[in-house]
Design an enzyme around this catalytic site. Sequence first.
Site, PDB file in Angstrom:
ATOM      1  N   THR A  96       0.512  26.508  -0.564  1.00 51.60           N
ATOM      2  CA  THR A  96       0.871  25.159  -0.953  1.00 51.60           C
ATOM      3  C   THR A  96       1.909  25.240  -2.067  1.00 51.60           C
ATOM      4  OG1 THR A  96      -1.382  24.408  -0.475  1.00 51.60           O
ATOM      5  CG2 THR A  96      -0.091  23.027  -1.946  1.00 51.60           C
TER       6      THR A  96
ATOM      7  N   GLY B 117      -5.430  26.312  -2.059  1.00 54.40           N
ATOM      8  CA  GLY B 117      -6.434  25.965  -1.061  1.00 54.40           C
ATOM      9  C   GLY B 117      -7.684  25.373  -1.678  1.00 54.40           C
TER      10      GLY B 117
END
Length: 530
Positions: A350, A433
């Site tokens: 991410t 995550g």
Amino acid sequence: MRDFQAPGRSVVLAPNAMAATSHPLSTAAALEVLQSGGNAMDAAVAAVAVQCVVEPQMTGIGGDCFAIVAEPDGKLHGLNGSGRAPMAATAQKLLDLGERAVEPTSPHAVTVPGAVRAWETLLARHGTRGLGDVMKRAIAYARDGYAVAPRVAHDWSKNVAKLSADAGAAAAYLVNGKAPATGDVMRHPALADTLQAIAENGSKAFYEGPVARDIVDTLQAKGGLMTLDDMAAMQVDDMVPVTKPYRGLTVAELPPNGQGFIALVMLGILERFDLASLDPNGTERFHLELEAGRIAYSLRDLFLADPAHMPVSVEECLSDAHLDKLASKIDRTRRIDNLPPSTLGPGSDTVYLTVIDQSGLAVSLINSVYKDFGSGICAPKSGVLLQNRGACFRLQPGHPNCIDGGKRPLHTIIPAMVLKDGLPHLSFGVMGGGYQPCGHAHVLTNIVDFGMDVQEAIDAPRMFFDETSYVLHAEGTVPEATVAGLRSLGHDVERVPGAIGGAQAIMIDRERKLLLGGSDPRKDGMAAGY
């Protein structure tokens, strides 16, 4: 207080505007927009578009996006740019196809990408420029090339087998079958053409026409269920952020289908303990934090899903009576036994970034393809690497997070915002995550309870637990005495070779009229302002 005899970073100070991202080229793109008269939202979308090119293992236009926007007067806006499962993707259909789980590299793990429509919507509502104005740097890096940064190269090298398994991914992201090394120049001409089409024609160029056809054809060739109608139906949702007080501040997270409220559950539990009296790197601090995390994550895995399918409300989870009950489960002298394990595995990829402009507009934005290089499936004509967010679904009928047509999965990526006296005070996020709620609690308590500046709070040692076994993972900087102390309380602790997550943060110091920024040394990025 920073030790200037030790490696580290100083907090960044600037009086006007600031950006903090996980890649230098992204931060530079944001500053370029800010200094040319764009606002924080213009800069944020410019920055994330660059990251979708230069950090392909972490994010891309084939992924999802969430954002919290704080206006200068403290009014909060939330946006959910996560995609839905194809309408044909029911649990029974997948079971009939012989699937027993939604595997991360399966075409069934690919949900409709939401990022591009989210960017367009955010600019329309809060920006001053269009996609064509803010995507120029991203297009140039995709077409003309960029040098691969050290952390990006490190991650890339671990994914050669995954990328090799898909012809489109191998062609776009490997060089003679190998990952690029630090400093190698990479170009993505097909992606550049797609970005140019989006810049010229808006998000319709992604969700309809040749790009959408390329995505659908690629997935259907692998047995996937995505259709052109699924792509064209993508819509983002406005969300009212969920807020919870923490020691005089107001912490804002987005409601489900994201896990932001789990960070608020953790903070609600931890507020019932005197953290400030503890050693921030000591046994008791980490014991309390990780036990609060295990309790909160157990709650997540029982109930978190698309909000239309959740059997309990966020308000129930965050009630004082419920938080009192959860906090009472913690034994300061030993590890809690018999918590049900999580169903999510650790480690996903991410990017998080934050920008605050001269007017005080604050943007907290996160964009992701979930696992390393997402599903590993790349649509070859458009160069779109596709996420695998659908791997968070279950195939267990009756579970709130069971896959179904048009349903959004449990989502891990969460931006955050903190208000002080009703005004924006801290815009921050933590990547990694499942770690993200724990990371939010860790970084915020570092600042609030232990008096660290934003860079110190990000730099500080981290621990997390394996979400399938609850074995504690300790970074190398966690003191050995702390590890030994946790083991004496019944925890199974392992040292991990890799860093845990990443983070960016910008704080507003209203008294001195300053912005204070930090960016995680666990990544390649930087905070910068003017």
